[in-house]
Scaffold this active site. Structure first.
Site, PDB file in Angstrom:
ATOM      1  N   MET A   1      12.290 -62.178  46.161  1.00 32.60           N
ATOM      2  CA  MET A   1      12.628 -60.763  46.045  1.00 32.60           C
ATOM      3  C   MET A   1      13.557 -60.347  47.175  1.00 32.60           C
ATOM      4  O   MET A   1      13.515 -60.902  48.265  1.00 32.60           O
ATOM      5  CB  MET A   1      11.369 -59.906  46.042  1.00 32.60           C
ATOM      6  CG  MET A   1      10.449 -60.174  44.873  1.00 32.60           C
ATOM      7  SD  MET A   1       9.150 -58.943  44.681  1.00 32.60           S
ATOM      8  CE  MET A   1      10.062 -57.643  43.867  1.00 32.60           C
ATOM      9  N   GLY A   2      14.357 -59.327  46.914  1.00 36.55           N
ATOM     10  CA  GLY A   2      15.305 -58.816  47.894  1.00 36.55           C
ATOM     11  C   GLY A   2      16.539 -58.295  47.201  1.00 36.55           C
ATOM     12  O   GLY A   2      17.575 -58.951  47.168  1.00 36.55           O
TER      13      GLY A   2
ATOM     14  N   ASP B   1      11.593 -45.738  48.276  1.00 38.18           N
ATOM     15  CA  ASP B   1      12.492 -44.670  48.701  1.00 38.18           C
ATOM     16  C   ASP B   1      12.798 -43.694  47.574  1.00 38.18           C
ATOM     17  O   ASP B   1      12.876 -42.475  47.808  1.00 38.18           O
ATOM     18  CB  ASP B   1      13.784 -45.252  49.291  1.00 38.18           C
ATOM     19  CG  ASP B   1      14.490 -46.210  48.342  1.00 38.18           C
ATOM     20  OD1 ASP B   1      13.914 -46.543  47.291  1.00 38.18           O
ATOM     21  OD2 ASP B   1      15.616 -46.616  48.657  1.00 38.18           O
TER      22      ASP B   1
ATOM     23  N   ASP C   1      10.187 -55.170  49.613  1.00 37.63           N
ATOM     24  CA  ASP C   1      11.384 -55.711  50.260  1.00 37.63           C
ATOM     25  C   ASP C   1      11.522 -55.306  51.716  1.00 37.63           C
ATOM     26  O   ASP C   1      12.443 -55.762  52.403  1.00 37.63           O
ATOM     27  CB  ASP C   1      12.644 -55.246  49.517  1.00 37.63           C
ATOM     28  CG  ASP C   1      12.750 -55.846  48.125  1.00 37.63           C
ATOM     29  OD1 ASP C   1      12.055 -56.842  47.859  1.00 37.63           O
ATOM     30  OD2 ASP C   1      13.524 -55.313  47.312  1.00 37.63           O
TER      31      ASP C   1
ATOM     32  N   ARG D   1       8.355 -46.261  36.369  1.00 38.27           N
ATOM     33  CA  ARG D   1       9.596 -45.822  37.002  1.00 38.27           C
ATOM     34  C   ARG D   1      10.101 -44.581  36.276  1.00 38.27           C
ATOM     35  O   ARG D   1       9.906 -44.418  35.081  1.00 38.27           O
ATOM     36  CB  ARG D   1      10.649 -46.929  36.941  1.00 38.27           C
ATOM     37  CG  ARG D   1      10.252 -48.193  37.706  1.00 38.27           C
ATOM     38  CD  ARG D   1      11.407 -49.175  37.769  1.00 38.27           C
ATOM     39  NE  ARG D   1      11.026 -50.426  38.429  1.00 38.27           N
ATOM     40  CZ  ARG D   1      11.005 -50.612  39.741  1.00 38.27           C
ATOM     41  NH1 ARG D   1      11.337 -49.615  40.543  1.00 38.27           N
ATOM     42  NH2 ARG D   1      10.669 -51.770  40.256  1.00 38.27           N
TER      43      ARG D   1
END
Length: 483
Positions: free
Chosen positions: A263-264, A190, A220, A164
């Site tokens: 996940m979410g 994104d 997600d 990241r």
């Protein structure tokens, strides 16, 4: 070389309200480029296919539901091979990079990008950038060939490594220029696509003939415009294993409750679809649908009711659900990771503890609660089912999808398109401008039919509606008392 960059969206308008949100092309800023015949016309695998090449005017509508008076609406350029290409195969030096968190299908996309370039277009020089964006200027690369990537789709994770952050536009473009790279394939979510957009803008500013292509990755399913992201089907399938474990635990004990965190972070698609697919879930909690614990219509009341009816209960909760209830301090809500994502507290542990405390106070019903946040399955021991889900290889459905995404991306780059993301829209592969991918997040619409289907399947309350009714009753009572 070339004209000054123009960051405005490339819009083409037609009759009856037709709007094409087009993607950039080399010819927009580099004049008089040579073109070549597409090698696929001589490829025995494709020469037998009638109308294999995509017509220059083919486009795909963003919305397919219409009535007789509807305008034709927004369209995207259809993906696929073109008769003319803007690269000589021997001159191509391609690079592939994966960024952000893991997701099922990353290795499949890498494999199919390499194989599409080699077998379709005869491209022999493909580099893998190791370790995400920072790998560009850290000079971490590996050579990719069909032989080296042959079996990687059978493994989870990414053979290129990922990270990241680490995005430095000028350093990255300097590295691309110094290495002679002229096609860049960027796989990520994104945030990664926003980085890809900045890379493209800098490349266009310098007038370089370098195709920058994004392939959207988010487990997600929270990327806008596209039908779904690769890895999502696998995630839902793997989530069934955690839900099944919770159901077995819940059924096996007196007043058993199984709590599963999935996940979410901002979007509850995995939790919603896993719940619909499972049929063993009694309550699904997602970030888009606020809930409350105490009082009439709250989660505690519903839990008591379901335990009395069935003797057991399974609760699925997305990691981003209920964060406003969990966090006691604004400071903790503002912490972020290297990608700028909000660091979340463990809502699964929190809600498990709250349920235990509630029933301990009642003293009328003993419960046995199991939180599937320390999961032990036959294939591994993991601290969190979210990591179990994202670390597995992709299933058959996602493998096919990854193949088509990768091939579409290569076709677009060879045809001279750049500054786009390859994505599925209404079942057709398209080229989508970066700005449409990065301008917002895809979220579950709780006023839509799919959420209504889930409420019907689980027979859980709509907490939002229940709370509104309670507030209205309270206001009426206060007004009556005041009179």
């Amino acid at each position: 070389m070339g004209s000054s960059p123009n960051s405005k969206p490339k819009i083409v308008r037609g009759s009856a309200g037709y709007v094409l949100e087009d993607v950039p092309h080399f010819s927009d800023y580099i004049p008089d480029l040579p073109t070549y015949s597409n090698p696929l016309q001589d490829n025995p695998a494709y020469s037998v296919v009638k109308q294999y090449f995509v017509h220059v005017d083919d486009s795909v509508p963003q919305k397919i539901i219409a009535n007789k008076d509807s305008p034709r609406g927004v369209h995207f350029r259809r993906a696929g091979p073109r008769q003319k290409v803007y690269f000589d195969s021997d001159d191509v030096q391609a690079a592939i990079v994966t960024c952000g968190g893991l997701c099922p299908g990353l290795n499949t996309v890498i494999r199919e990008l390499v194989c599409a370039m080699f077998h379709m277009y005869g491209v022999k020089k493909v580099l893998g950038i190791n370790g995400g964006y920072k790998g560009f200027y850290a000079h971490n690369t590996i050579t990719l060939t069909p032989k080296t990537v042959n079996d990687i789709h059978k493994r989870g994770g990414t053979v290129l490594g990922s990270s990241r952050g680490g995005h430095d536009t000028n350093k990255i473009v300097d590295s691309i220029q110094d290495r002679g790279i002229n096609q860049v394939y960027i796989i990520g979510g994104d945030g990664t696509q926003r980085g890809a957009s900045r890379i493209f803008e800098e490349i266009r500013k310098r007038g370089l003939k370098v195709a920058v292509v994004g392939i959207p990755k988010t487990i997600d399913n929270d990327i806008q415009v596209i039908d779904k992201s690769f890895g999502f089907d696998t995630a839902v399938e793997e989530a069934q294993r955690a839900i099944n474990a919770a159901h077995v635990e819940a059924e096996s004990g007196e007043n058993g409750i199984g709590v599963v965190k999935l996940m979410g972070r901002y979007s509850g698609f995995i939790a919603m679809y896993a719940t619909l697919a499972s049929r063993d879930v009694d309550c699904c909690l997602i970030p888009e649908s606020p809930f409350y614990l105490e009082g009439p219509g709250g989660l505690f009341e519903f839990t008591e009711k379901r335990l009395k009816e069935n003797g057991h209960m399974v609760i699925v909760i997305a990691e981003g659900a209920g964060q406003e209830l969990v966090s006691e301090s604004i400071h903790s809500m503002q912490k972020q990771d290297a990608s700028g994502n909000k660091l979340l507290q463990d809502v699964g542990l929190w809600i498990s503890q709250k349920i235990k405390e509630h029933f301990a106070k009642l003293k009328t019903m003993t419960i046995n609660l199991k939180y599937i946040g320390c999961i032990a399955l036959s294939f591994s021991y993991l601290t969190d089912p979210t990591y179990m889900i994202r670390a597995v290889p992709s299933n058959a459905s996602d493998n096919v999808y990854c193949t088509l995404l990768a091939q579409s991306a290569v076709h677009g780059a060879m045809a001279g398109y750049t500054g786009f993301t390859s994505g599925l829209v209404n079942g057709r592969h398209t080229y989508i401008p970066f700005h449409r991918i990065t301008e917002g997040q895809n979220k579950v619409i709780i006023t839509d039919r799919m959420w209504a289907r889930l409420l019907s399947s689980t027979n859980q309350p709509s907490f939002t509606i229940a709370k509104s009714v309670l507030e209205e009753k309270k206001e009426e009572e206060e007004e009556a008392t005041g009179n």
